[in-house]
Design a protein around this motif. Structure first.
Motif, PDB file in Angstrom:
ATOM      1  N   ASP A 127       0.921  -1.345  -0.022  1.00 47.37           N
ATOM      2  CA  ASP A 127      -0.034   0.016  -0.110  1.00 47.37           C
ATOM      3  C   ASP A 127       0.714   1.105   0.096  1.00 47.37           C
ATOM      4  OD1 ASP A 127      -1.835   2.191   0.377  1.00 47.37           O
ATOM      5  OD2 ASP A 127      -2.468   1.347   2.445  1.00 47.37           O
ATOM      6  N   GLU A 129       0.337   4.366  -0.231  1.00 49.40           N
ATOM      7  CA  GLU A 129      -0.012   5.422   0.425  1.00 49.40           C
ATOM      8  C   GLU A 129       0.607   5.325   1.926  1.00 49.40           C
ATOM      9  OE1 GLU A 129      -1.945   8.052  -0.382  1.00 49.40           O
ATOM     10  OE2 GLU A 129      -1.709   7.406  -2.285  1.00 49.40           O
ATOM     11  N   LYS A 130       1.114   4.111   2.408  1.00 50.39           N
ATOM     12  CA  LYS A 130       1.521   4.024   3.863  1.00 50.39           C
ATOM     13  C   LYS A 130       2.847   3.782   3.632  1.00 50.39           C
ATOM     14  CE  LYS A 130      -1.992   4.603   6.371  1.00 50.39           C
ATOM     15  NZ  LYS A 130      -2.074   5.608   7.154  1.00 50.39           N
ATOM     16  N   ARG A 170       2.112   7.795  15.122  1.00 52.25           N
ATOM     17  CA  ARG A 170       0.565   7.380  14.978  1.00 52.25           C
ATOM     18  C   ARG A 170      -0.199   8.682  15.366  1.00 52.25           C
ATOM     19  NH1 ARG A 170      -0.952   2.330  14.255  1.00 52.25           N
ATOM     20  NH2 ARG A 170       0.682   1.030  14.582  1.00 52.25           N
ATOM     21  N   ASP A 171      -1.212   9.110  15.025  1.00 51.54           N
ATOM     22  CA  ASP A 171      -1.870  10.245  15.515  1.00 51.54           C
ATOM     23  C   ASP A 171      -2.614   9.869  16.635  1.00 51.54           C
ATOM     24  OD1 ASP A 171      -4.279   9.053  14.707  1.00 51.54           O
ATOM     25  OD2 ASP A 171      -4.421  10.265  12.887  1.00 51.54           O
ATOM     26  N   GLU A 172      -3.555  10.725  17.175  1.00 54.91           N
ATOM     27  CA  GLU A 172      -4.137  10.604  18.333  1.00 54.91           C
ATOM     28  C   GLU A 172      -5.335   9.359  18.181  1.00 54.91           C
ATOM     29  OE1 GLU A 172      -6.363  14.553  16.752  1.00 54.91           O
ATOM     30  OE2 GLU A 172      -4.362  13.394  16.479  1.00 54.91           O
ATOM     31  N   PHE A 173      -5.593   9.282  16.956  1.00 56.90           N
ATOM     32  CA  PHE A 173      -6.602   7.827  16.630  1.00 56.90           C
ATOM     33  C   PHE A 173      -5.961   6.733  16.582  1.00 56.90           C
ATOM     34  CE2 PHE A 173      -8.347  12.196  14.945  1.00 56.90           C
ATOM     35  CZ  PHE A 173      -9.261  12.245  16.096  1.00 56.90           C
ATOM     36  N   GLY A 174      -4.488   6.650  16.618  1.00 59.35           N
ATOM     37  CA  GLY A 174      -3.875   5.360  16.427  1.00 59.35           C
ATOM     38  C   GLY A 174      -3.559   5.136  15.105  1.00 59.35           C
ATOM     39  N   ARG A 175      -3.822   6.095  14.073  1.00 61.14           N
ATOM     40  CA  ARG A 175      -3.538   5.763  12.400  1.00 61.14           C
ATOM     41  C   ARG A 175      -1.902   6.290  12.511  1.00 61.14           C
ATOM     42  NH1 ARG A 175      -8.703   9.166  11.132  1.00 61.14           N
ATOM     43  NH2 ARG A 175      -7.396  10.781  11.849  1.00 61.14           N
ATOM     44  N   SER A 176      -1.262   5.453  11.802  1.00 58.96           N
ATOM     45  CA  SER A 176       0.075   5.866  11.571  1.00 58.96           C
ATOM     46  C   SER A 176       0.243   6.694  10.172  1.00 58.96           C
ATOM     47  CB  SER A 176       0.881   4.607  11.623  1.00 58.96           C
ATOM     48  OG  SER A 176       0.614   3.848  10.585  1.00 58.96           O
ATOM     49  N   ARG A 177       1.137   7.597  10.342  1.00 58.56           N
ATOM     50  CA  ARG A 177       1.610   8.254   9.197  1.00 58.56           C
ATOM     51  C   ARG A 177       2.038   7.287   7.850  1.00 58.56           C
ATOM     52  NH1 ARG A 177       4.084  12.104  10.917  1.00 58.56           N
ATOM     53  NH2 ARG A 177       2.500  13.838  10.620  1.00 58.56           N
ATOM     54  N   HIS A 179       3.291   3.010   7.317  1.00 57.18           N
ATOM     55  CA  HIS A 179       3.571   1.541   7.848  1.00 57.18           C
ATOM     56  C   HIS A 179       5.131   1.308   7.675  1.00 57.18           C
ATOM     57  CE1 HIS A 179      -0.820   0.491   7.434  1.00 57.18           C
ATOM     58  NE2 HIS A 179      -0.460   1.201   8.693  1.00 57.18           N
TER      59      HIS A 179
END
Ligand code: 13P
Ligand code: SF4
Length: 371
Positions: A127, A129-130, A170-177, A179
């Motif tokens: 992916d 995008e990651k 990771r942002d505050e929602f646990g999503r990483s910029r 992988h």
């Protein structure tokens, strides 16, 4: 990349050291605050003597970004540093590199075509995008523009840890910029920083740009956090564990300091690892009487020895050779560009076209605001 430096007139090549020093001094006085001379720590003493500011590649890029008074920035370093200075300085400022052949063999190990091909290859299996592209400062402006346009960032040897942390945060929602990180062109800086951040060998793989899909299996491409471009610095790759062992057997109380462009097995055995600025600070802070073995370019090592008479500073490599491209900048070339400016001639101006510069600036500014 072939860059051609005009041979200098005899008037410069045949002048004595003393004559050149007088001429450089006179030109600098005539130009006054219209010129600032920046000197990277690997420069010869005859050049460093005239630097208004000395620094590592990060420090000098900050100066370039922060000062807008001098009309001319004479960059005593290598081509990628002068390009970054051109990207970061204001539009009315002109950046000059005293010898156009002062390139960097490591920077030349990643070209924009190979990086774009790698990106396409990676996109077929993972992916994209990651994936965050991270380029070491030691790279052409086109690569900095590539990372800027693809959500990536530049790093230097003094902030690689903070930059990789940013890339994989990771942002505050646990999503990483990201992988994954595609890190170029120095595999050693990438690997050493990966280990510092707690990654293991299973999290890293070397991308060989000469092979299809970097020479890696699909599962490796999908699952490896740090994809490290197969590039290196020929100066730092010379340092070896054996050299550290022989330094330690001769100086059991000695201190070993190395640059993170050295191989990981060398870094593991050192007491400290850091950029050229960090090495200077470590020598400064070492107790009087220390014997210090350093794994970096010889001009800096010798200068540290001269400037710290209460300490002994030696290279870890008995057969040390200088960085041949940094070495191209000498008093003759410095006199030639400065006297040109006095005569109204801008010699060896380094410019980055605006399309490239605008994205390179994004990547450089991300670095400056992250660290
Ligand atoms: P620094 O980031 O320490 O200035 O190093 C630059 C360099 O070219 C090292 O080889
Ligand atoms: Fe490039 Fe190595 Fe010279 Fe630094 S020391 S400029 S990385 S060749």
């Amino acid at each position: 990349m072939l860059r051609l430096q005009t041979p200098l007139p005899d008037d410069y090549t045949k002048a004595t050291t003393g004559q050149l020093a007088e001429r450089i001094g006179a030109a600098k006085r005539a130009l006054g605050s219209r010129v600032i001379v920046l000197g990277h720590h690997y420069q010869r003493d005859e050049v460093m003597a005239w630097a208004d500011v000395r620094g590592d590649s990060f420090g000098l890029s900050r100066i370039a970004a922060d000062q807008s008074d001098a009309e001319y920035v004479v960059f005593c370093g290598v081509h990628f540093m002068a390009e970054s200075a051109d990207v970061l300085t204001a539009a009315h400022q002109k950046v000059l590199l005293p010898d156009l052949n002062a390139g960097c063999s490591m920077a030349d190990m990643a070209d924009i075509g190979s990086v774009e091909d790698a990106w396409v290859d990676l996109g077929e299996v993972t992916d994209i995008e990651k994936v965050v592209p991270v380029t070491y400062m030691n790279s052409a402006a086109a690569l900095k523009a590539f990372v800027g346009a693809h959500g990536g960032i530049v790093c230097t040897s003094s902030n690689a840890r903070a930059v990789l942390t940013w890339a994989l945060a990771r942002d505050e929602f646990g999503r990483s910029r990201g992988h994954q990180v595609l890190f170029f062109p120095d595999q050693h800086l990438g690997r050493n920083t990966g280990y510092q951040l707690g990654y293991g060998p299973e999290d890293m793989a070397v991308w060989n740009p000469r092979l299809d899909h970097g020479g890696l299996e699909e599962t490796t491409l999908k699952n490896t956090t740090l994809l490290l471009w197969k590039g290196h610095c020929s100066v730092h790759q010379r340092f070896s564990p054996d050299q550290i062992a022989s330094f330690r057997s001769e100086h059991p109380q000695g201190i070993v300091l190395v640059h993170p462009e050295c191989a990981h097995e060398v870094v593991e055995l050192a007491d400290q690892v850091g950029s050229t600025d960090a090495i200077i600070r470590a020598v400064d802070e070492a107790p009087s009487g220390s014997v210090i073995g350093v794994g970096t370019e010889i001009h800096l090592v010798n200068r540290l020895d001269h400037e710290n008479p209460d300490k002994t500073v030696v290279s870890l490599d008995p057969l040390v050779c200088p960085c041949s491209t940094m070495f191209r900048i000498d008093a003759s070339h410095l006199a030639w560009v400065l006297e040109g400016l006095v005569d109204g001639q801008v010699r060896n101006r380094i410019t980055v076209d605006e399309a490239t510069a605008s994205w390179a600036r994004v990547a450089l500014q991300r670095m400056l605001s992250t660290t």
